[in-house]
Design a protein around this motif. Structure first.
Motif, PDB file in Angstrom:
ATOM      1  N   GLU A  40       0.814  -1.229   0.000  1.00 27.25           N
ATOM      2  CA  GLU A  40       0.000   0.000   0.000  1.00 27.25           C
ATOM      3  C   GLU A  40       0.846   1.276   0.000  1.00 27.25           C
ATOM      4  O   GLU A  40       1.979   1.276   0.482  1.00 27.25           O
ATOM      5  CB  GLU A  40      -0.888   0.007   1.249  1.00 27.25           C
ATOM      6  N   ALA A  43       2.494   4.745   3.676  1.00 27.46           N
ATOM      7  CA  ALA A  43       3.117   3.899   4.701  1.00 27.46           C
ATOM      8  C   ALA A  43       4.589   4.262   4.830  1.00 27.46           C
ATOM      9  O   ALA A  43       5.216   4.718   3.865  1.00 27.46           O
ATOM     10  CB  ALA A  43       2.969   2.419   4.328  1.00 27.46           C
ATOM     11  N   LEU A  58       5.915  -0.451  11.318  1.00 31.45           N
ATOM     12  CA  LEU A  58       5.266   0.073  10.114  1.00 31.45           C
ATOM     13  C   LEU A  58       4.191   1.074  10.504  1.00 31.45           C
ATOM     14  O   LEU A  58       3.377   0.811  11.401  1.00 31.45           O
ATOM     15  CB  LEU A  58       4.627  -1.074   9.325  1.00 31.45           C
ATOM     16  N   CYS A  60       1.006   2.759   8.810  1.00 26.04           N
ATOM     17  CA  CYS A  60       0.192   2.493   7.610  1.00 26.04           C
ATOM     18  C   CYS A  60      -1.241   2.987   7.840  1.00 26.04           C
ATOM     19  O   CYS A  60      -1.598   3.417   8.939  1.00 26.04           O
ATOM     20  CB  CYS A  60       0.205   1.000   7.278  1.00 26.04           C
ATOM     21  N   ARG A  61      -2.051   2.913   6.780  1.00 28.35           N
ATOM     22  CA  ARG A  61      -3.444   3.359   6.879  1.00 28.35           C
ATOM     23  C   ARG A  61      -4.188   2.468   7.873  1.00 28.35           C
ATOM     24  O   ARG A  61      -4.025   1.249   7.840  1.00 28.35           O
ATOM     25  CB  ARG A  61      -4.132   3.237   5.533  1.00 28.35           C
ATOM     26  N   THR A  77      -3.406  -1.754  10.786  1.00 24.86           N
ATOM     27  CA  THR A  77      -2.240  -2.026  11.650  1.00 24.86           C
ATOM     28  C   THR A  77      -2.248  -3.460  12.180  1.00 24.86           C
ATOM     29  O   THR A  77      -1.201  -4.088  12.288  1.00 24.86           O
ATOM     30  CB  THR A  77      -2.208  -1.044  12.829  1.00 24.86           C
ATOM     31  N   ALA A  80      -1.162  -5.724   9.474  1.00 24.62           N
ATOM     32  CA  ALA A  80       0.233  -5.439   9.093  1.00 24.62           C
ATOM     33  C   ALA A  80       1.167  -6.310   9.922  1.00 24.62           C
ATOM     34  O   ALA A  80       2.161  -6.839   9.416  1.00 24.62           O
ATOM     35  CB  ALA A  80       0.548  -3.962   9.303  1.00 24.62           C
ATOM     36  N   ILE A  92      -0.784   5.718  10.241  1.00 28.95           N
ATOM     37  CA  ILE A  92       0.093   6.706   9.595  1.00 28.95           C
ATOM     38  C   ILE A  92      -0.249   8.130  10.082  1.00 28.95           C
ATOM     39  O   ILE A  92       0.627   8.995  10.137  1.00 28.95           O
ATOM     40  CB  ILE A  92       0.030   6.576   8.048  1.00 28.95           C
TER      41      ILE A  92
END
Ligand code: GLY
Ligand code: MN
Ligand code: MN
Length: 419
Positions: A40, A43, A58, A60-61, A77, A80, A92
């Protein structure tokens, strides 16, 4: 290699707009893909050696049903960590609050700078925040360009990476065979391109770069992309196309007569390019310098062009003066991997790099006789030929990953005769 007191930051590729609300097809950043496999945008990966709650973090969205209704599912998350294997994940949106504290006290930050203006700006913002932390945060002493460290790793392909590259090669080979079957006098270059794309997409791959489908004199334009001319009886067709599988590229070029018959001049030049390519492939061995393949190809091409009278005088002089470059202006190959022109230094300490097992190169010599070149008989002009294969260096030799597409002149004709 980076050290326990370092932090490494790598951002996902941003989504890029084509126009208005239409985005380009998304392609993950190769470095980010290499380190995470996370598909994606939006990120950032932080590698934080020694962090007690997990070293691979990480951002991320986060999942959001209203957003996902329009744009599709995201990992979020929780997945992930569970599916994509990072140690810890945060939304994020929270990166500006969380990341500066994670970097605090680390001596060095490895990252790319000067590539994405947005990332550069965010990085400076995180450093400002770090200074503002309670008590005044300790800003890293050094920012180090991540490229050298990471790109050296990317040069050595693992067994899993080589499997993907073999898949990419096999799909590109099938696409080239379909393109050969579709090419005949009167068809348009883009109709042949459509066959390449059909095979790649039907096998779940995407093109690794915009295909070059260059009939006749168009093959003398090294980066020809228009692909809209009709194919002419008596002309050659040069096709340079590769597939990408899970972000790994292949890169194949074949050149053949549109009507299925070589002219004497086309065949004579083709034989020289093929001999040059074979001589170059023979130099792709562990312990051989990267540029040995190029030197071998230059020698065969210079000797061939002198023997045919296209270059005057002796091949040694044509090599020494660089006169051969009028007909062979390119290098003979490049690293191949996640990027079609893959990363990694070609020279180390001023010397050509020695090939090692796991490296993959293309071998792609060519002869291009410009239509307006002076001092060359008319019958040679406007002929452009390139033959390109992907070659993996092994422990005791090499493997041509793209051998499934014929290139011997008579074998090509046999394939074309089945149209
Ligand atoms: N297709 C790009 C190249 O051959 O390098
Ligand atoms: Mn190519
Ligand atoms: Mn290439």
């Amino acid at each position: 290699m980076a050290g326990g007191d370092a932090a490494l930051l790598v951002a996902a590729a941003p989504e890029r707009m084509r126009n208005a609300d239409a985005a380009w097809p998304y392609r993950q950043d190769s470095d980010f893909h290499y380190l995470t496999g996370f598909p994606e945008a939006d990120a950032v990966l932080a590698l934080l050696p020694g962090r007690a709650h997990g070293e691979a973090v990480l951002f991320c969205r986060e999942r959001d049903p209203a957003h996902e209704r329009w744009h599709g599912e995201v990992a979020g998350t929780e997945r992930a960590v569970r599916v994509h294997g990072v140690d810890d994940a945060f939304p994020i949106e929270d990166i500006d609050d969380i990341l500066p504290g994670m970097i605090e006290g680390r001596a060095r930050v490895y990252c790319h700078f000067g590539r994405e203006p947005d990332f550069d700006a965010r990085l400076l913002g995180w450093m400002r925040r770090l200074r503002q932390l309670r008590g005044g945060g300790v800003v890293p002493k050094e920012f180090v360009a991540l490229g050298h460290l990471l790109h050296d790793l990317r040069l050595y392909k693992s067994r899993g990476e080589l499997k993907l590259m073999r898949d990419a090669a096999s799909i590109a080979a099938e696409a080239h065979l379909a393109a050969m079957a579709a090419a005949s006098p009167g068809r348009l270059e883009y109709e042949v391109e459509a066959e390449l794309l059909r095979v790649m997409r039907s096998r779940g791959a995407v093109p690794a770069f915009p295909p070059i489908v260059a009939g006749g004199v168009n093959a003398c334009t090294m980066h020809y992309l228009a692909n809209r001319a009709p194919l002419k009886d008596g002309d050659l067709l040069l096709i340079d196309a590769g597939a990408e599988v899970d972000c790994y590229a292949s890169d194949i070029t074949r050149t053949f007569p549109v009507n299925g018959r070589w002219t004497r001049e086309q065949c004579a030049l083709y034989e020289v390019v093929l001999a040059a390519q074979q001589a170059a492939i023979d130099e792709v061995q562990p312990g051989c310098p990267f540029d040995a393949a190029h030197h071998a190809a230059v020698r065969v091409i210079a000797e061939g062009l002198c023997a045919l009278g296209i270059l005057k005088g002796h091949a040694d002089a044509a090599i020494e003066s660089g006169a051969y470059k009028a007909f062979f202006p390119s290098k003979t190959g490049h690293w191949l991997g996640l990027d079609v022109h893959d990363v990694g230094d070609y020279r180390v300490d001023g010397q050509a790099r020695l090939l090692e097992p796991g490296m993959v190169v293309t071998v792609e010599p060519g002869i291009y006789v410009p239509p307006d070149v002076r001092g060359v008989a008319e019958r040679w002009r406007g002929i452009g030929i390139r033959i390109e294969d992907d070659v993996a260096v092994g422990a005791d030799g090499n493997t041509v990953l793209t051998a499934a597409v014929p290139k011997e002149p008579q074998e090509l004709l046999r394939v074309l005769s089945r149209r």
